[in-house]
Design an enzyme around this catalytic site. Structure first.
Site, PDB file in Angstrom:
ATOM      1  N   HIS A   8       1.162   4.712   1.626  1.00  0.00           N
ATOM      2  CA  HIS A   8       0.699   5.342   2.868  1.00  0.00           C
ATOM      3  C   HIS A   8       0.877   6.848   2.786  1.00  0.00           C
ATOM      4  CE1 HIS A   8      -0.097   1.856   5.660  1.00  0.00           C
ATOM      5  NE2 HIS A   8       0.336   1.263   4.544  1.00  0.00           N
ATOM      6  N   HIS A  56      -9.136   2.786  -1.851  1.00  0.00           N
ATOM      7  CA  HIS A  56      -8.232   3.906  -1.604  1.00  0.00           C
ATOM      8  C   HIS A  56      -7.329   4.041  -2.830  1.00  0.00           C
ATOM      9  CE1 HIS A  56      -8.156   2.556   2.912  1.00  0.00           C
ATOM     10  NE2 HIS A  56      -9.199   3.326   2.675  1.00  0.00           N
ATOM     11  N   ASP A  67      -4.336   1.638  -2.459  1.00  0.00           N
ATOM     12  CA  ASP A  67      -4.527   0.187  -2.485  1.00  0.00           C
ATOM     13  C   ASP A  67      -3.934  -0.404  -3.759  1.00  0.00           C
ATOM     14  OD1 ASP A  67      -5.941   0.454  -0.124  1.00  0.00           O
ATOM     15  OD2 ASP A  67      -7.908   0.215  -1.050  1.00  0.00           O
ATOM     16  N   HIS A 122     -11.467   0.850   2.035  1.00  0.00           N
ATOM     17  CA  HIS A 122     -10.344   0.036   1.575  1.00  0.00           C
ATOM     18  C   HIS A 122     -10.786  -1.090   0.655  1.00  0.00           C
ATOM     19  CE1 HIS A 122      -6.651  -2.245   1.500  1.00  0.00           C
ATOM     20  NE2 HIS A 122      -7.380  -3.312   1.743  1.00  0.00           N
ATOM     21  N   HIS A 150       0.821  -1.204   0.000  1.00  0.00           N
ATOM     22  CA  HIS A 150       0.000   0.000   0.000  1.00  0.00           C
ATOM     23  C   HIS A 150       0.860   1.260   0.000  1.00  0.00           C
ATOM     24  CE1 HIS A 150      -2.361  -3.024   2.469  1.00  0.00           C
ATOM     25  NE2 HIS A 150      -3.068  -2.885   1.373  1.00  0.00           N
ATOM     26  N   ARG A 183       3.569  -4.148   9.482  1.00  0.00           N
ATOM     27  CA  ARG A 183       4.345  -3.524   8.408  1.00  0.00           C
ATOM     28  C   ARG A 183       5.777  -4.043   8.482  1.00  0.00           C
ATOM     29  NH1 ARG A 183       1.830   2.633   8.937  1.00  0.00           N
ATOM     30  NH2 ARG A 183      -0.337   1.922   9.062  1.00  0.00           N
ATOM     31  N   HIS A 241      -3.460   4.518   4.841  1.00  0.00           N
ATOM     32  CA  HIS A 241      -3.356   4.453   3.381  1.00  0.00           C
ATOM     33  C   HIS A 241      -3.637   5.806   2.752  1.00  0.00           C
ATOM     34  CE1 HIS A 241      -4.300  -0.130   3.246  1.00  0.00           C
ATOM     35  NE2 HIS A 241      -3.266   0.170   3.995  1.00  0.00           N
ATOM     36  N   HIS A 262       3.291  -5.230   3.877  1.00  0.00           N
ATOM     37  CA  HIS A 262       2.742  -5.831   5.094  1.00  0.00           C
ATOM     38  C   HIS A 262       3.120  -7.312   5.207  1.00  0.00           C
ATOM     39  CE1 HIS A 262       0.119  -2.426   6.287  1.00  0.00           C
ATOM     40  NE2 HIS A 262       0.213  -2.137   4.996  1.00  0.00           N
TER      41      HIS A 262
END
Length: 180
Positions: A81, A114, A117, A105, A79, A171, A97, A154
């Site tokens: 961020h 998002h 994503d 999401h 993702h 993460r 995100h 992640h």
């Protein structure tokens, strides 16, 4: 085992078709002449380098590409961020995100996704994996705003639906986007 391989093959075929344009060609976004580009060098909490992410202005959006190496095998959520910080050990400084359109999401969520994503990053037994995706409507100007942005990998797979992060776990790698 054969059933798992068949299902994986069908899933990959569906993803490939979804990314094709009307002529059946892969839609990777036409680069914008003189368009902006940003790069994020990915590292673990201990500072070990594990690849790079790039963001490139293309017609109608931004193309994100991740080239990872030295990562744990398996499927990992990936993702963008909203804050350009990657403070160890958990990279929570990167915030949530990137979501300038205020959606929910996930690409499987009727109220999503998002702009941050991305598809799951699949890492092979050799520790390598690559993904590329065009995010329609996204801009590098929005990505590289006053507080910047980061790419986060992640620990687990993104379920592509559950708000706010797809149940993708902790993460494990992060990199701050820098204009290049």
């Amino acid at each position: 085992m054969r059933q798992v391989l068949t299902m994986t093959g069908l899933g990959l075929a569906a993803l490939s078709l979804a990314a094709c344009n009307d002529e059946g060609k892969m839609d990777t976004g036409t680069p914008v002449a003189g368009g902006a580009r940003a790069v994020a060098m990915l590292a673990t909490a201990t500072g070990a380098p594990v690849g790079r992410a790039s963001a490139t202005d293309v017609a109608g959006g931004v193309r994100f590409t991740i080239d990872a190496t030295g990562m744990p095998a398996g499927t990992h959520g990936a993702h963008v961020h909203m804050v350009g910080r990657c403070d160890a050990p958990d990279f929570t400084s990167a915030g949530g995100h990137w979501n300038p359109t205020q959606k929910k999401h996930g690409t499987m969520n009727p109220q999503g996704p998002h702009q941050g994503d991305l598809p799951n990053l699949v890492i092979g037994s050799d520790g390598r994996g690559t993904i590329g995706a065009v995010i329609p409507g996204a801009t590098l100007a929005g990505l590289l705003d006053a507080d910047g942005a980061a790419m986060v990998i992640h620990a687990g797979p993104d379920d592509l639906m559950t708000d706010p992060s797809g149940n993708s776990g902790g993460r494990i790698a992060c990199g701050v986007f820098q204009a290049s």
